[in-house]
Write a protein that holds these residues in place. Structure first.
Motif, mmCIF file in Angstrom:
data_model
loop_
_atom_site.group_PDB
_atom_site.id
_atom_site.type_symbol
_atom_site.label_atom_id
_atom_site.label_comp_id
_atom_site.label_asym_id
_atom_site.label_seq_id
_atom_site.Cartn_x
_atom_site.Cartn_y
_atom_site.Cartn_z
ATOM 1 N N ARG A 130 0.832 -1.218 0.000
ATOM 2 C CA ARG A 130 0.000 0.000 0.000
ATOM 3 C C ARG A 130 0.858 1.257 0.000
ATOM 4 N NH1 ARG A 130 -2.837 3.397 -1.157
ATOM 5 N NH2 ARG A 130 -4.818 4.077 -0.262
ATOM 6 N N VAL A 131 1.864 1.303 0.873
ATOM 7 C CA VAL A 131 2.709 2.492 0.979
ATOM 8 C C VAL A 131 3.589 2.638 -0.259
ATOM 9 C CG1 VAL A 131 4.541 3.600 2.306
ATOM 10 C CG2 VAL A 131 2.671 2.463 3.497
ATOM 11 N N ALA A 132 4.091 1.517 -0.762
ATOM 12 C CA ALA A 132 4.956 1.565 -1.946
ATOM 13 C C ALA A 132 4.209 2.039 -3.178
ATOM 14 C CB ALA A 132 5.553 0.179 -2.206
ATOM 15 N N LEU A 171 1.785 -2.153 -10.391
ATOM 16 C CA LEU A 171 2.548 -3.270 -9.838
ATOM 17 C C LEU A 171 4.047 -3.052 -10.020
ATOM 18 C CD1 LEU A 171 2.627 -6.033 -8.529
ATOM 19 C CD2 LEU A 171 2.295 -7.057 -10.784
ATOM 20 N N GLN A 172 4.428 -2.533 -11.175
ATOM 21 C CA GLN A 172 5.839 -2.247 -11.427
ATOM 22 C C GLN A 172 6.358 -1.174 -10.469
ATOM 23 O OE1 GLN A 172 6.690 -0.913 -15.403
ATOM 24 N NE2 GLN A 172 8.898 -1.031 -15.151
ATOM 25 N N GLN A 173 5.522 -0.153 -10.224
ATOM 26 C CA GLN A 173 5.917 0.913 -9.296
ATOM 27 C C GLN A 173 6.106 0.360 -7.891
ATOM 28 O OE1 GLN A 173 2.914 3.886 -8.625
ATOM 29 N NE2 GLN A 173 4.297 5.275 -7.567
ATOM 30 N N ILE A 208 12.628 7.068 1.500
ATOM 31 C CA ILE A 208 12.218 5.955 2.347
ATOM 32 C C ILE A 208 11.061 6.404 3.234
ATOM 33 C CG2 ILE A 208 12.891 4.411 4.223
ATOM 34 C CD1 ILE A 208 15.702 4.408 3.144
ATOM 35 N N ARG A 209 9.958 5.670 3.181
ATOM 36 C CA ARG A 209 8.791 6.030 3.971
ATOM 37 C C ARG A 209 8.518 5.041 5.094
ATOM 38 N NH1 ARG A 209 9.987 9.956 2.309
ATOM 39 N NH2 ARG A 209 8.936 11.422 0.936
#
Length: 238
Positions: A130-132, A171-173, A208-209
């Motif tokens: 979700r975050v990515a 999905l790639q992201q 980075i989150r």
């Protein structure tokens, strides 16, 4: 805190002469600088022929430090931020996000604890996906080969009503934003975390989150001995 020697490229005033002056006062890093009496430090520059340049160097370091501070905010701004969930990162689990008033808090340490097969890793993978997808990079520190790219892909595709092309793009992201590192002992974990800290301080990794450790208990138990509840930790980013 960065070493003064690493700052000369960006700040010419922090040259070898300035660093030698600081070293004479046992100052080698920004942290050392903060621990010294700045009034005494400024007075001591008068003993040197390049006093003015040394004072400019001190001012430069103070400017750098002040630039790292968060701006002052009032209560209304804090309330607005909380209402808009700007300080939270979603887990992807609606009920959990509602319970946590928006999700995992940025800059906070959150711990998931429960018996084996209770779903801790699944929450970590869902939060990572979700975050990515919309917030930034995830560092997934895997201590038990629990990371599953297929499961992450399922979370991405199951929660999207977009076209096949847009789903593939999302999905790639997500996959590009998740960095998985294997850590099988506590000492490797410390080394990785120390390097990540240095990268964040030097702004090498600005996107980075979230940092997820799955799981830290399997690394600590061999040192402490005995059994214990399995726990998974996720650390919200900025």
């Amino acid at each position: 805190m960065p070493l003064l020697s690493s700052m000369e490229c960006d700040y010419p005033l922090i040259d070898s002469n300035f660093r030698d002056f600081c070293a004479s006062h046992v100052i080698y890093s920004v942290e050392d600088f903060l621990l010294r009496d700045l009034y005494v430090l400024v007075i001591s520059t008068e003993q040197h022929h390049n006093s003015e340049r040394l004072k400019e160097g001190i001012t430069q370091v103070l400017t750098i430090i002040n630039g790292q501070h968060q701006p002052w905010v009032n209560g209304q701004e804090l309330l607005d931020d909380a209402l808009q969930n700007k300080s939270s990162l979603p887990t992807g689990c609606r009920r959990i996000d509602v319970f946590l008033h928006g999700g995992l808090k940025k800059g906070h340490l959150s711990e998931l604890v429960g018996p084996s097969s209770s779903g801790k890793t699944q929450i970590c993978l869902r939060a990572a996906s979700r975050v990515a997808k919309g917030w930034g990079k995830i560092i997934f520190l895997d201590s038990g080969n629990s990371f599953s790219s297929k499961r992450v892909a399922q979370f991405v595709t199951q929660t999207s009503d977009s076209s096949a092309y847009e789903v593939d793009k999302a999905l790639q992201q997500v996959m590009n934003n998740i960095v998985c590192l294997s850590v099988f002992d506590i000492f490797t974990l410390f080394e990785v975390l120390h390097q990540l800290k240095n990268n964040l301080i030097s702004q090498v990794d600005q996107h980075i989150r979230m940092i997820i450790i799955d799981s830290i208990s399997s690394l600590i138990t061999p040192i402490l001995g005995g059994g214990g509840a399995q726990g998974h930790q996720s650390h919200g980013g900025r």
